[in-house]
Design a protein around this motif. Structure first.
Motif, PDB file in Angstrom:
ATOM      1  N   ALA A  78       0.783  -1.234   0.000  1.00  0.00           N
ATOM      2  CA  ALA A  78       0.000   0.000   0.000  1.00  0.00           C
ATOM      3  C   ALA A  78       0.813   1.282   0.000  1.00  0.00           C
ATOM      4  CB  ALA A  78      -0.932   0.013   1.226  1.00  0.00           C
ATOM      5  N   SER A  79       0.181   2.316  -0.549  1.00  0.00           N
ATOM      6  CA  SER A  79       0.523   3.713  -0.270  1.00  0.00           C
ATOM      7  C   SER A  79      -0.763   4.299   0.315  1.00  0.00           C
ATOM      8  CB  SER A  79       0.932   4.444  -1.547  1.00  0.00           C
ATOM      9  OG  SER A  79       2.053   3.831  -2.152  1.00  0.00           O
ATOM     10  N   HIS A  80      -1.014   3.986   1.559  1.00  0.00           N
ATOM     11  CA  HIS A  80      -2.350   4.161   2.136  1.00  0.00           C
ATOM     12  C   HIS A  80      -2.627   5.585   2.622  1.00  0.00           C
ATOM     13  CE1 HIS A  80      -0.791   4.183   6.256  1.00  0.00           C
ATOM     14  NE2 HIS A  80      -0.098   3.087   5.983  1.00  0.00           N
ATOM     15  N   VAL A 221       3.286 -14.768  -6.034  1.00  0.00           N
ATOM     16  CA  VAL A 221       2.745 -13.636  -6.793  1.00  0.00           C
ATOM     17  C   VAL A 221       1.225 -13.688  -6.820  1.00  0.00           C
ATOM     18  CG1 VAL A 221       2.548 -12.670  -9.116  1.00  0.00           C
ATOM     19  CG2 VAL A 221       4.798 -13.227  -8.183  1.00  0.00           C
ATOM     20  N   SER A 222       0.656 -14.863  -7.053  1.00  0.00           N
ATOM     21  CA  SER A 222      -0.802 -14.997  -7.077  1.00  0.00           C
ATOM     22  C   SER A 222      -1.405 -14.591  -5.738  1.00  0.00           C
ATOM     23  CB  SER A 222      -1.208 -16.433  -7.413  1.00  0.00           C
ATOM     24  OG  SER A 222      -0.837 -16.767  -8.724  1.00  0.00           O
ATOM     25  N   ARG A 223      -0.730 -15.006  -4.669  1.00  0.00           N
ATOM     26  CA  ARG A 223      -1.245 -14.655  -3.340  1.00  0.00           C
ATOM     27  C   ARG A 223      -1.246 -13.146  -3.131  1.00  0.00           C
ATOM     28  NH1 ARG A 223       0.945 -17.267   2.371  1.00  0.00           N
ATOM     29  NH2 ARG A 223      -0.326 -15.968   3.769  1.00  0.00           N
ATOM     30  N   ILE A 224      -0.202 -12.482  -3.586  1.00  0.00           N
ATOM     31  CA  ILE A 224      -0.101 -11.029  -3.409  1.00  0.00           C
ATOM     32  C   ILE A 224      -1.113 -10.285  -4.280  1.00  0.00           C
ATOM     33  CG2 ILE A 224       1.396  -9.027  -3.804  1.00  0.00           C
ATOM     34  CD1 ILE A 224       3.752 -11.019  -3.063  1.00  0.00           C
ATOM     35  N   THR A 225      -1.167 -10.603  -5.566  1.00  0.00           N
ATOM     36  CA  THR A 225      -2.082  -9.876  -6.460  1.00  0.00           C
ATOM     37  C   THR A 225      -3.535 -10.171  -6.108  1.00  0.00           C
ATOM     38  OG1 THR A 225      -1.901 -11.617  -8.141  1.00  0.00           O
ATOM     39  CG2 THR A 225      -0.411  -9.729  -8.338  1.00  0.00           C
ATOM     40  N   ASN A 226      -3.824 -11.409  -5.726  1.00  0.00           N
ATOM     41  CA  ASN A 226      -5.194 -11.727  -5.301  1.00  0.00           C
ATOM     42  C   ASN A 226      -5.556 -10.984  -4.030  1.00  0.00           C
ATOM     43  OD1 ASN A 226      -5.764 -13.463  -7.438  1.00  0.00           O
ATOM     44  ND2 ASN A 226      -5.040 -15.278  -6.357  1.00  0.00           N
ATOM     45  N   ALA A 227      -4.590 -10.839  -3.122  1.00  0.00           N
ATOM     46  CA  ALA A 227      -4.837 -10.088  -1.891  1.00  0.00           C
ATOM     47  C   ALA A 227      -5.168  -8.628  -2.211  1.00  0.00           C
ATOM     48  CB  ALA A 227      -3.617 -10.161  -0.975  1.00  0.00           C
ATOM     49  N   MET A 228      -4.430  -8.051  -3.150  1.00  0.00           N
ATOM     50  CA  MET A 228      -4.704  -6.666  -3.548  1.00  0.00           C
ATOM     51  C   MET A 228      -6.115  -6.529  -4.104  1.00  0.00           C
ATOM     52  SD  MET A 228      -1.075  -5.798  -5.431  1.00  0.00           S
ATOM     53  CE  MET A 228      -1.505  -4.100  -5.895  1.00  0.00           C
ATOM     54  N   MET A 229      -6.517  -7.485  -4.925  1.00  0.00           N
ATOM     55  CA  MET A 229      -7.837  -7.403  -5.561  1.00  0.00           C
ATOM     56  C   MET A 229      -8.956  -7.767  -4.601  1.00  0.00           C
ATOM     57  SD  MET A 229      -7.018  -8.742  -9.461  1.00  0.00           S
ATOM     58  CE  MET A 229      -6.142 -10.248  -9.005  1.00  0.00           C
ATOM     59  N   GLU A 230      -8.664  -8.607  -3.603  1.00  0.00           N
ATOM     60  CA  GLU A 230      -9.669  -8.980  -2.611  1.00  0.00           C
ATOM     61  C   GLU A 230      -9.840  -7.897  -1.545  1.00  0.00           C
ATOM     62  OE1 GLU A 230     -11.769 -11.616  -2.202  1.00  0.00           O
ATOM     63  OE2 GLU A 230     -11.227 -12.204  -4.248  1.00  0.00           O
ATOM     64  N   ALA A 231      -8.772  -7.162  -1.252  1.00  0.00           N
ATOM     65  CA  ALA A 231      -8.833  -6.113  -0.231  1.00  0.00           C
ATOM     66  C   ALA A 231      -8.243  -4.816  -0.782  1.00  0.00           C
ATOM     67  CB  ALA A 231      -8.080  -6.557   1.027  1.00  0.00           C
ATOM     68  N   PRO A 232      -8.851  -4.286  -1.846  1.00  0.00           N
ATOM     69  CA  PRO A 232      -8.283  -3.090  -2.495  1.00  0.00           C
ATOM     70  C   PRO A 232      -8.298  -1.851  -1.618  1.00  0.00           C
ATOM     71  CG  PRO A 232     -10.471  -3.569  -3.368  1.00  0.00           C
ATOM     72  CD  PRO A 232     -10.091  -4.742  -2.511  1.00  0.00           C
ATOM     73  N   GLU A 233      -9.187  -1.829  -0.624  1.00  0.00           N
ATOM     74  CA  GLU A 233      -9.257  -0.669   0.261  1.00  0.00           C
ATOM     75  C   GLU A 233      -7.974  -0.491   1.066  1.00  0.00           C
ATOM     76  OE1 GLU A 233     -10.542  -4.213   2.581  1.00  0.00           O
ATOM     77  OE2 GLU A 233     -10.990  -3.437   0.576  1.00  0.00           O
ATOM     78  N   MET A 234      -7.201  -1.563   1.211  1.00  0.00           N
ATOM     79  CA  MET A 234      -5.941  -1.485   1.944  1.00  0.00           C
ATOM     80  C   MET A 234      -4.841  -0.833   1.109  1.00  0.00           C
ATOM     81  SD  MET A 234      -6.105  -2.583   5.029  1.00  0.00           S
ATOM     82  CE  MET A 234      -7.807  -2.175   5.392  1.00  0.00           C
TER      83      MET A 234
END
Length: 339
Positions: A78-80, A221-234
């Motif tokens: 993130a750049s939150h 990589v799949s775990r990271i990109t999926n995490a971004m797409m599953e929790a984009p608010e972060m």
């Protein structure tokens, strides 16, 4: 006279300013398909590299050991805004690791989310590194160092094993020699990586088709990109393009902004990677540029374009909140066959 690789700033009907844009569209084979401006110019990726910088958190085993959720891992990229949902999660991860927030070495700045800053002032509290937009990334770095039994006080230094693992991952994912990566220091104190723009796009194309990276890296990589797409608010927060773009993408796109007008996108459906850089570093022009590119590539539905229209042609408002102009991308993607 309008140039063909710019985002124009219009006040009324007149062009008041222009921002030159460079952009590359690359497929997972490494082929440059489309471009705007100079796609081979070297740029510092800045925070657009955070999804790659997070890879060692997973590959070392730290993410599993400290029970990182999707939201935790997303926050590491993130750049939150510094909203409560971000700072509370940073504290939660640090507590799990057994580290105080005073160990964060990202420095301080005013939180992007104004309500957070107002509450700090009203409660006579100090602005600490916890509110830095990079505190999630630094927390991930600390988790890796703690898990690997490495020193914590200098985890940000370029010669530290944490940073050496990261630059190796950047080199491998973007398929660019490590010795040719230019190293600078980012705003939060850690190394920042300089690569040709089309190599950044290629890196995101490879992350969008992670099976080509080998079994272990594909899983990380799949775990990271999926995490971004599953929790984009972060990744960004309220009213941030990264978060709103991934929400609209519904699990297809992952994207990450970088300071000085950088943006990178991976499309898991087509395997395309897109990287953009605004030449003068003004971040206000990068979202219209990438929106125009993905619209021309016909990657978005009409409904998605409608959801994101305020980023495609942002309105300029005066102190009375009146609309007095807008940003307009003015370019046509060029075929790389003619490059």
């Amino acid at each position: 006279m309008e140039r063909n690789n710019v985002v124009n700033v219009k006040r009324g009907t007149s062009i008041e300013s222009s921002h030159q844009v460079h952009l590359a569209v690359v497929d997972s084979n490494g082929d440059l398909l489309h471009y705007v401006g100079e796609p081979n110019g070297k740029v510092y990726a800045r925070s657009s590299m955070k999804p790659i910088q997070a890879i060692p958190i997973v590959e070392t085993g730290a993410a599993d050991y400290y029970q990182f959720s999707d939201a935790d891992l997303s926050l590491c990229t993130a750049s939150h805004n510094g909203e409560a949902m971000h700072t509370e999660r940073v504290l939660s991860i640090l507590k799990r690791i057994g580290i105080e927030d005073t160990t964060l070495q990202c420095g301080t700045h005013i939180p992007r989310w104004q309500d957070t800053y107002k509450n700090l002032i009203l409660n006579n509290k100090e602005v600490t590194p916890l509110y830095n937009n990079c505190s999630g990334k630094h927390t991930g770095m600390l988790a890796t160092a703690k898990f690997m039994g490495e020193s914590l006080e200098d985890y940000y230094a370029k010669d530290h094993p944490v940073q050496q693992r990261i630059v190796q991952a950047v080199s491998e994912v973007c398929d660019y020699p490590q010795e040719e990566i230019e190293i600078g220091i980012d705003g939060c104190g850690v190394p920042v990586h300089g690569l040709p723009l089309e190599r950044l796009a290629y890196g995101f194309a490879r992350m969008a088709t992670p099976e080509i990276l080998g079994e272990k890296r594909s899983s990380a990589v799949s775990r990271i990109t999926n995490a971004m797409m599953e929790a984009p608010e972060m990744v960004g927060g309220t009213n941030r393009f990264c978060s709103d773009f991934m929400k609209a993408g519904q699990g297809r796109f992952f994207g990450k902004a970088g300071a000085e007008g950088v943006y990178c996108i991976g499309d898991t459906k087509t395997g395309l990677g897109i990287a953009a850089k605004v030449a003068d570093g003004n971040g206000r022009a990068v979202y219209p540029a990438v929106m125009e590119a993905i619209t021309q590539l016909e990657l978005l539905t009409n409904d998605q374009i409608e959801q994101l229209k305020e980023y495609h042609h942002p309105k300029l408002r005066n102190a009375r909140d009146e609309i007095i102009g807008e940003l307009v991308p003015v370019f046509q993607l060029q075929s790389a066959l003619a490059y």
